[in-house]
Design a protein around this motif. Structure first.
Motif, mmCIF file in Angstrom:
data_model
loop_
_atom_site.group_PDB
_atom_site.id
_atom_site.type_symbol
_atom_site.label_atom_id
_atom_site.label_comp_id
_atom_site.label_asym_id
_atom_site.label_seq_id
_atom_site.Cartn_x
_atom_site.Cartn_y
_atom_site.Cartn_z
ATOM 1 N N VAL A 61 0.851 -1.191 0.000
ATOM 2 C CA VAL A 61 0.000 0.000 0.000
ATOM 3 C C VAL A 61 0.887 1.242 0.000
ATOM 4 O O VAL A 61 1.890 1.304 0.713
ATOM 5 C CB VAL A 61 -0.928 0.063 1.235
ATOM 6 C CG1 VAL A 61 -1.871 1.265 1.124
ATOM 7 C CG2 VAL A 61 -1.718 -1.212 1.409
ATOM 8 N N LEU A 62 0.487 2.234 -0.800
ATOM 9 C CA LEU A 62 1.117 3.546 -0.770
ATOM 10 C C LEU A 62 0.157 4.515 -0.087
ATOM 11 O O LEU A 62 -0.938 4.774 -0.579
ATOM 12 C CB LEU A 62 1.422 4.029 -2.190
ATOM 13 C CG LEU A 62 1.818 5.510 -2.367
ATOM 14 C CD1 LEU A 62 2.994 5.887 -1.466
ATOM 15 C CD2 LEU A 62 2.145 5.804 -3.817
ATOM 16 N N PHE A 63 0.560 5.024 1.073
ATOM 17 C CA PHE A 63 -0.235 6.002 1.808
ATOM 18 C C PHE A 63 0.303 7.399 1.497
ATOM 19 O O PHE A 63 1.443 7.719 1.831
ATOM 20 C CB PHE A 63 -0.165 5.747 3.316
ATOM 21 C CG PHE A 63 -0.808 4.466 3.745
ATOM 22 C CD1 PHE A 63 -2.188 4.353 3.802
ATOM 23 C CD2 PHE A 63 -0.033 3.365 4.088
ATOM 24 C CE1 PHE A 63 -2.788 3.171 4.198
ATOM 25 C CE2 PHE A 63 -0.626 2.178 4.491
ATOM 26 C CZ PHE A 63 -2.012 2.076 4.547
ATOM 27 N N ALA A 64 -0.513 8.205 0.841
ATOM 28 C CA ALA A 64 -0.124 9.584 0.554
ATOM 29 C C ALA A 64 -0.302 10.419 1.811
ATOM 30 O O ALA A 64 -1.372 10.412 2.417
ATOM 31 C CB ALA A 64 -0.974 10.139 -0.582
ATOM 32 N N ARG A 85 -5.422 8.179 0.359
ATOM 33 C CA ARG A 85 -5.282 9.552 0.838
ATOM 34 C C ARG A 85 -5.269 9.581 2.368
ATOM 35 O O ARG A 85 -5.806 8.692 3.020
ATOM 36 C CB ARG A 85 -6.428 10.427 0.339
ATOM 37 C CG ARG A 85 -6.509 10.588 -1.159
ATOM 38 C CD ARG A 85 -7.654 11.495 -1.560
ATOM 39 N NE ARG A 85 -8.959 10.911 -1.257
ATOM 40 C CZ ARG A 85 -9.776 11.326 -0.307
ATOM 41 N NH1 ARG A 85 -9.422 12.319 0.498
ATOM 42 N NH2 ARG A 85 -10.943 10.757 -0.119
ATOM 43 N N LEU A 86 -4.687 10.632 2.913
ATOM 44 C CA LEU A 86 -4.647 10.798 4.358
ATOM 45 C C LEU A 86 -5.915 11.504 4.826
ATOM 46 O O LEU A 86 -6.241 12.596 4.348
ATOM 47 C CB LEU A 86 -3.430 11.625 4.761
ATOM 48 C CG LEU A 86 -3.108 11.679 6.259
ATOM 49 C CD1 LEU A 86 -2.706 10.301 6.767
ATOM 50 C CD2 LEU A 86 -1.982 12.676 6.507
ATOM 51 N N LEU A 87 -6.626 10.867 5.725
ATOM 52 C CA LEU A 87 -7.833 11.465 6.291
ATOM 53 C C LEU A 87 -7.484 11.998 7.680
ATOM 54 O O LEU A 87 -7.545 11.298 8.672
ATOM 55 C CB LEU A 87 -8.954 10.414 6.367
ATOM 56 C CG LEU A 87 -9.332 9.762 5.026
ATOM 57 C CD1 LEU A 87 -10.426 8.728 5.235
ATOM 58 C CD2 LEU A 87 -9.768 10.814 4.019
ATOM 59 N N ASP A 88 -7.110 13.263 7.693
ATOM 60 C CA ASP A 88 -6.619 13.889 8.923
ATOM 61 C C ASP A 88 -7.601 14.963 9.362
ATOM 62 O O ASP A 88 -7.774 15.975 8.670
ATOM 63 C CB ASP A 88 -5.243 14.495 8.658
ATOM 64 C CG ASP A 88 -4.671 15.236 9.855
ATOM 65 O OD1 ASP A 88 -5.262 15.154 10.948
ATOM 66 O OD2 ASP A 88 -3.619 15.893 9.690
ATOM 67 N N PRO A 89 -8.254 14.802 10.509
ATOM 68 C CA PRO A 89 -9.162 15.863 10.975
ATOM 69 C C PRO A 89 -8.456 17.187 11.205
ATOM 70 O O PRO A 89 -9.080 18.243 11.152
ATOM 71 C CB PRO A 89 -9.740 15.288 12.276
ATOM 72 C CG PRO A 89 -8.792 14.199 12.692
ATOM 73 C CD PRO A 89 -8.220 13.653 11.427
ATOM 74 N N GLY A 90 -7.155 17.137 11.448
ATOM 75 C CA GLY A 90 -6.399 18.367 11.614
ATOM 76 C C GLY A 90 -6.337 19.168 10.326
ATOM 77 O O GLY A 90 -6.362 20.402 10.340
ATOM 78 N N ILE A 91 -6.258 18.470 9.181
ATOM 79 C CA ILE A 91 -6.267 19.150 7.884
ATOM 80 C C ILE A 91 -7.614 19.832 7.676
ATOM 81 O O ILE A 91 -7.694 20.977 7.243
ATOM 82 C CB ILE A 91 -5.976 18.157 6.747
ATOM 83 C CG1 ILE A 91 -4.505 17.722 6.789
ATOM 84 C CG2 ILE A 91 -6.308 18.772 5.388
ATOM 85 C CD1 ILE A 91 -4.122 16.728 5.716
ATOM 86 N N SER A 92 -8.682 19.128 7.993
ATOM 87 C CA SER A 92 -10.021 19.692 7.831
ATOM 88 C C SER A 92 -10.193 20.951 8.674
ATOM 89 O O SER A 92 -10.712 21.967 8.201
ATOM 90 C CB SER A 92 -11.078 18.656 8.221
ATOM 91 O OG SER A 92 -12.379 19.188 8.091
ATOM 92 N N GLN A 93 -9.738 20.911 9.910
ATOM 93 C CA GLN A 93 -9.837 22.075 10.783
ATOM 94 C C GLN A 93 -9.041 23.243 10.214
ATOM 95 O O GLN A 93 -9.513 24.387 10.188
ATOM 96 C CB GLN A 93 -9.339 21.731 12.184
ATOM 97 C CG GLN A 93 -9.311 22.900 13.154
ATOM 98 C CD GLN A 93 -10.692 23.423 13.513
ATOM 99 O OE1 GLN A 93 -11.679 22.717 13.364
ATOM 100 N NE2 GLN A 93 -10.762 24.667 13.965
ATOM 101 N N GLY A 94 -7.825 22.959 9.754
ATOM 102 C CA GLY A 94 -6.997 24.009 9.192
ATOM 103 C C GLY A 94 -7.610 24.627 7.949
ATOM 104 O O GLY A 94 -7.578 25.851 7.762
ATOM 105 N N MET A 95 -8.184 23.793 7.082
ATOM 106 C CA MET A 95 -8.809 24.305 5.860
ATOM 107 C C MET A 95 -10.010 25.188 6.196
ATOM 108 O O MET A 95 -10.221 26.226 5.558
ATOM 109 C CB MET A 95 -9.227 23.140 4.974
ATOM 110 C CG MET A 95 -8.069 22.341 4.394
ATOM 111 S SD MET A 95 -7.196 23.201 3.073
ATOM 112 C CE MET A 95 -8.261 22.819 1.682
ATOM 113 N N CYS A 96 -10.786 24.784 7.186
ATOM 114 C CA CYS A 96 -11.939 25.598 7.586
ATOM 115 C C CYS A 96 -11.483 26.936 8.164
ATOM 116 O O CYS A 96 -12.079 27.986 7.878
ATOM 117 C CB CYS A 96 -12.795 24.841 8.600
ATOM 118 S SG CYS A 96 -13.746 23.475 7.901
ATOM 119 N N GLU A 97 -10.440 26.912 8.977
ATOM 120 C CA GLU A 97 -9.920 28.156 9.545
ATOM 121 C C GLU A 97 -9.465 29.104 8.433
ATOM 122 O O GLU A 97 -9.777 30.303 8.444
ATOM 123 C CB GLU A 97 -8.751 27.858 10.481
ATOM 124 C CG GLU A 97 -9.142 27.149 11.768
ATOM 125 C CD GLU A 97 -7.947 26.720 12.588
ATOM 126 O OE1 GLU A 97 -8.140 26.161 13.673
ATOM 127 O OE2 GLU A 97 -6.789 26.921 12.129
#
Length: 308
Positions: A61-64, A85-97
């Motif tokens: 597996v290749l994890f991006a 793909r990486l499912l990171d809640p931290g990314i979601s929070q940052g994008m919303c901010e």
């Protein structure tokens, strides 16, 4: 089994500590210290190494290490190798901010007020109520839906566009090429969070800008490949667009002579809308490894046909 990490070394130390504490059965290796490449079953990377099949012949597996995968040349990765793909809640929070900051900055005319501050000019301008400001989001995936949800409390008129039909409470949704003009015609602020594919490359161009209301503003927090940079400059200079906030460029970092640096109607940020946070992303990555080991479907696996 072994996992090879190929990304930022500083964050790699955080990843390594998390694996040591929570998954000691997975041997950690950091590029370029591959060791015996035949023992590596998982690769966690921003970009894959050249000659992937020879360097890691038993890779499963290749994890991006990103929410998107357009930085990977999928044509050079075997079709039999799952890419996740990486499912990171931290990314979601940052994008919303970032999205909230960008929308509010344009809504409240902060680029103009910044220019006035530099010029020592004190002048207030008419404030348009949020209910009268129309915000359009291109791309209606989970990340875009989180952004739209975070904008609801301000009272903006929200709409969205994607290739396929969506239904989102409180959002007027448009779908397909045939509905794109109607969507664009009612966007005072256009925010792009599309995935980068053959269909979306260069979509933010002169023809699209001409379909926006005169004086509209642009936010690009998708990928640099979405934007025709010369077309944006022309749209700003002609008055078709009033301002732009740009987080991603065709070539990064920006050259010192890039025209965006000093353009008074452009706010340029260095690809910082969101950043992968190992402490928030680790659980999802480990869960996907365990899912693969159990023969279960992994979350965030890329559809090669769609490119995301």
């Amino acid at each position: 089994m072994a996992l090879l990490y190929k990304a930022d070394p500083a964050r790699g130390e955080q990843w390594q500590a998390l694996f040591a504490e929570h998954a000691p059965d997975i041997q950690w290796r950091a590029w370029p210290d591959v060791g015996d490449g035949t023992q590596v079953e998982y690769l966690a990377a921003w970009q894959a190494p050249d000659d992937l099949e020879n360097v890691l012949p038993n890779l499963k597996v290749l994890f991006a290490l990103s929410a998107g995968v357009d930085q990977l040349d999928l044509s050079r990765i075997p079709l039999s190798l799952p890419v996740v793909r990486l499912l990171d809640p931290g990314i979601s929070q940052g994008m919303c901010e970032y999205a909230n900051w960008a929308v509010l900055s344009l809504h409240r005319d902060m680029l103009r007020y910044r220019q006035q501050q530099v010029a020592g000019h004190w002048q207030a301008h008419r404030l348009l109520p949020a209910s009268k400001r129309r915000i359009g989001v291109m791309g209606l995936g989970l990340q875009a839906q989180h952004i739209l949800a975070s904008l609801k409390s301000f009272g903006f008129a929200l709409s969205g566009w994607a290739r396929s039909q969506h239904e989102i409470e409180g959002v007027t949704c448009h779908a397909g090429v045939e509905q794109l003009p109607a969507f664009l015609a009612q966007c005072d602020i256009l925010l792009c969070v599309l995935p980068l594919t053959e269909q979306t490359e260069g979509i933010l161009n002169k023809a699209l800008f001409a379909q926006l209301p005169k004086g509209a503003a642009l936010i690009n927090m998708g990928r640099g490949g979405h934007l025709r940079e010369d077309d944006l400059l022309q749209a700003l200079d002609s008055g078709q667009l009033s301002a732009a906030i740009v987080d991603v460029l065709q070539q990064e970092p920006a050259a010192m002579d890039h025209p965006f640096w000093k353009h008074p109607q452009i706010m340029l940020t260095p690809h910082i809308a969101a950043m992968t946070q190992p402490e928030s992303a680790f659980a999802g990555l480990l869960e996907n490894i365990r899912r693969f080991e159990r023969g279960e479907k992994m979350l965030g696996q890329v559809d090669r046909g769609q490119g995301y």
